[in-house]
Design a protein around this motif. Sequence first.
Motif, PDB file in Angstrom:
ATOM      1  N   ASN A  75     -26.368  75.506  44.117  1.00 22.19           N
ATOM      2  CA  ASN A  75     -25.204  76.312  43.765  1.00 22.19           C
ATOM      3  C   ASN A  75     -25.660  77.484  42.900  1.00 22.19           C
ATOM      4  O   ASN A  75     -26.229  77.277  41.826  1.00 22.19           O
ATOM      5  CB  ASN A  75     -24.185  75.437  43.032  1.00 22.19           C
ATOM      6  N   ILE A  76     -25.418  78.677  43.394  1.00 21.95           N
ATOM      7  CA  ILE A  76     -25.777  79.892  42.658  1.00 21.95           C
ATOM      8  C   ILE A  76     -24.466  80.496  42.176  1.00 21.95           C
ATOM      9  O   ILE A  76     -23.612  80.840  42.994  1.00 21.95           O
ATOM     10  CB  ILE A  76     -26.521  80.885  43.580  1.00 21.95           C
ATOM     11  N   GLU A  77     -24.295  80.552  40.849  1.00 23.14           N
ATOM     12  CA  GLU A  77     -23.009  80.989  40.303  1.00 23.14           C
ATOM     13  C   GLU A  77     -23.168  82.213  39.415  1.00 23.14           C
ATOM     14  O   GLU A  77     -23.870  82.149  38.414  1.00 23.14           O
ATOM     15  CB  GLU A  77     -22.383  79.864  39.470  1.00 23.14           C
ATOM     16  N   ILE A 101     -24.301  87.196  42.082  1.00 23.43           N
ATOM     17  CA  ILE A 101     -24.527  86.449  43.329  1.00 23.43           C
ATOM     18  C   ILE A 101     -23.850  85.079  43.234  1.00 23.43           C
ATOM     19  O   ILE A 101     -24.039  84.360  42.251  1.00 23.43           O
ATOM     20  CB  ILE A 101     -26.043  86.242  43.582  1.00 23.43           C
ATOM     21  N   ASN A 102     -23.066  84.733  44.256  1.00 24.61           N
ATOM     22  CA  ASN A 102     -22.403  83.424  44.326  1.00 24.61           C
ATOM     23  C   ASN A 102     -22.631  82.821  45.702  1.00 24.61           C
ATOM     24  O   ASN A 102     -22.133  83.354  46.696  1.00 24.61           O
ATOM     25  CB  ASN A 102     -20.894  83.566  44.086  1.00 24.61           C
ATOM     26  N   THR A 154     -31.255  86.199  34.457  1.00 24.06           N
ATOM     27  CA  THR A 154     -30.709  87.039  33.377  1.00 24.06           C
ATOM     28  C   THR A 154     -29.301  86.585  33.003  1.00 24.06           C
ATOM     29  O   THR A 154     -28.972  86.459  31.829  1.00 24.06           O
ATOM     30  CB  THR A 154     -30.681  88.529  33.803  1.00 24.06           C
ATOM     31  N   GLU A 155     -28.468  86.361  34.025  1.00 21.79           N
ATOM     32  CA  GLU A 155     -27.097  85.895  33.778  1.00 21.79           C
ATOM     33  C   GLU A 155     -26.725  84.904  34.855  1.00 21.79           C
ATOM     34  O   GLU A 155     -27.225  84.996  35.976  1.00 21.79           O
ATOM     35  CB  GLU A 155     -26.106  87.070  33.888  1.00 21.79           C
ATOM     36  N   GLY A 156     -25.799  84.008  34.532  1.00 20.76           N
ATOM     37  CA  GLY A 156     -25.288  83.060  35.511  1.00 20.76           C
ATOM     38  C   GLY A 156     -26.051  81.756  35.503  1.00 20.76           C
ATOM     39  O   GLY A 156     -26.862  81.504  34.606  1.00 20.76           O
ATOM     40  N   GLN A 157     -25.797  80.936  36.512  1.00 20.14           N
ATOM     41  CA  GLN A 157     -26.367  79.596  36.536  1.00 20.14           C
ATOM     42  C   GLN A 157     -26.780  79.193  37.946  1.00 20.14           C
ATOM     43  O   GLN A 157     -26.100  79.516  38.915  1.00 20.14           O
ATOM     44  CB  GLN A 157     -25.305  78.619  36.016  1.00 20.14           C
TER      45      GLN A 157
END
Length: 366
Positions: free
Chosen positions: A5-7, A22-23, A56-59
Amino acid sequence: MAVLNIENVSKTFGDTRVLEDINIAMAEGEFLILVGPSGCGKSTLLNMIAGLETITEGQITLDGRSVNTASPRERNIAMVFQFYALYPNMNVRRNIEFGLKMRGVAKQERGATVERVAKMLQIEDLLNRKPAQLSGGQRQRVAIGRALARDPALFLFDEPLSNLDAKLRVEMRTEIKQLHQRLATAMVYVTHDQIEAMTLGDRIAVMHAGRVQQLGTPREIYDDPANRYVAGFIGSPAMNFIECELIGEAGDTAVCLTGATDEARLALPSATTERLAAHGARRVVMGVRPEHLVPAAHGSAEAIACRIDVVEPTGPDTYLHTEINAEPVTARCLPSAAPAAGDTVALAVDVERAVFFDCDSEARIA
Ligand SMILES: Nc1ncnc2c1ncn2[C@@H]1O[C@H](COP(=O)(O)OP(=O)(O)O)[C@@H](O)[C@H]1O
Ligand SMILES: [Mg+2]
């Protein structure tokens, strides 16, 4: 649960933003393609999944666990690169078992794994050779074998076939697809080649300028592109884009198209005209794939007379290069019905399959 899962993931190098929000949620066993032109951020995203690049950002989560700070070793992922990255001084057997050895797997089990993997990839006869004694295709098989030996939860491929010649590339493409069907392990596969994307993927993420432009099945992406970029990137020969004027009211709209001589008016399907009316523009870009621009049936009322500049036989299809509204377009015909260069041919547009884009934003409007 999604394997991967790219959130809301973004990436910045210095002060350059290379990936933006990117999601992507990937299902169990899925074959996911990241496709886009060179420099759009595909490898960066793959490296972030692998743990070779910071986020850099997100999870990013794998099997429900955040791996943002996990090392590559902790991720149960195997990666295959464009440049095979084999150890040149080790033979094929030792290349395949090296990772297992480093993780302390016993000799007997390593041997069994090498046999299993070599059989699957049909490289049993090559186990004692060094990489220098292998062809490009064989080397790439060994690199895949090394990934298989790890029995990972997720495979990552970064343009694994782009160094092979055209014929071998097509063969290996089929092999990789078969491999996925047999293993049913999730794979993320990066390519700049839209044909590879269409033929391999369960779903495709089309990337451009650091963003996912569209995420969908090959059919959705091909038949229902989200914007002009996606429409032009996927499909060969590329979709035709014709800027044109809309005439008439909602429910009764036509487009004006000019070929070699007089103007033709093409009535549009009512669902299309309603969407165009809701958008409001009078000038739009009509997108028509070459297979939906074909010689018209004899006496057809809505055909456009076009002068054919170039005739291009490919074997199963022949492509005709001409102009509509002073823009170059490609039509398709059967080889047996091919005209000669210089002929004037009546072409028909399959308006049911035509799509429409905003002239400025390039967003899909109908
Ligand atoms: N380590 C890095 N430092 C600075 N810029 C980078 C680095 N790696 C990649 N880039 C830049 O990020 C962008 C995306 O690169 P990349 O992910 O390799 O694209 P792709 O794999 O789609 O060709 C490019 O503009 C590239 O120059
Ligand atoms: Mg790359």
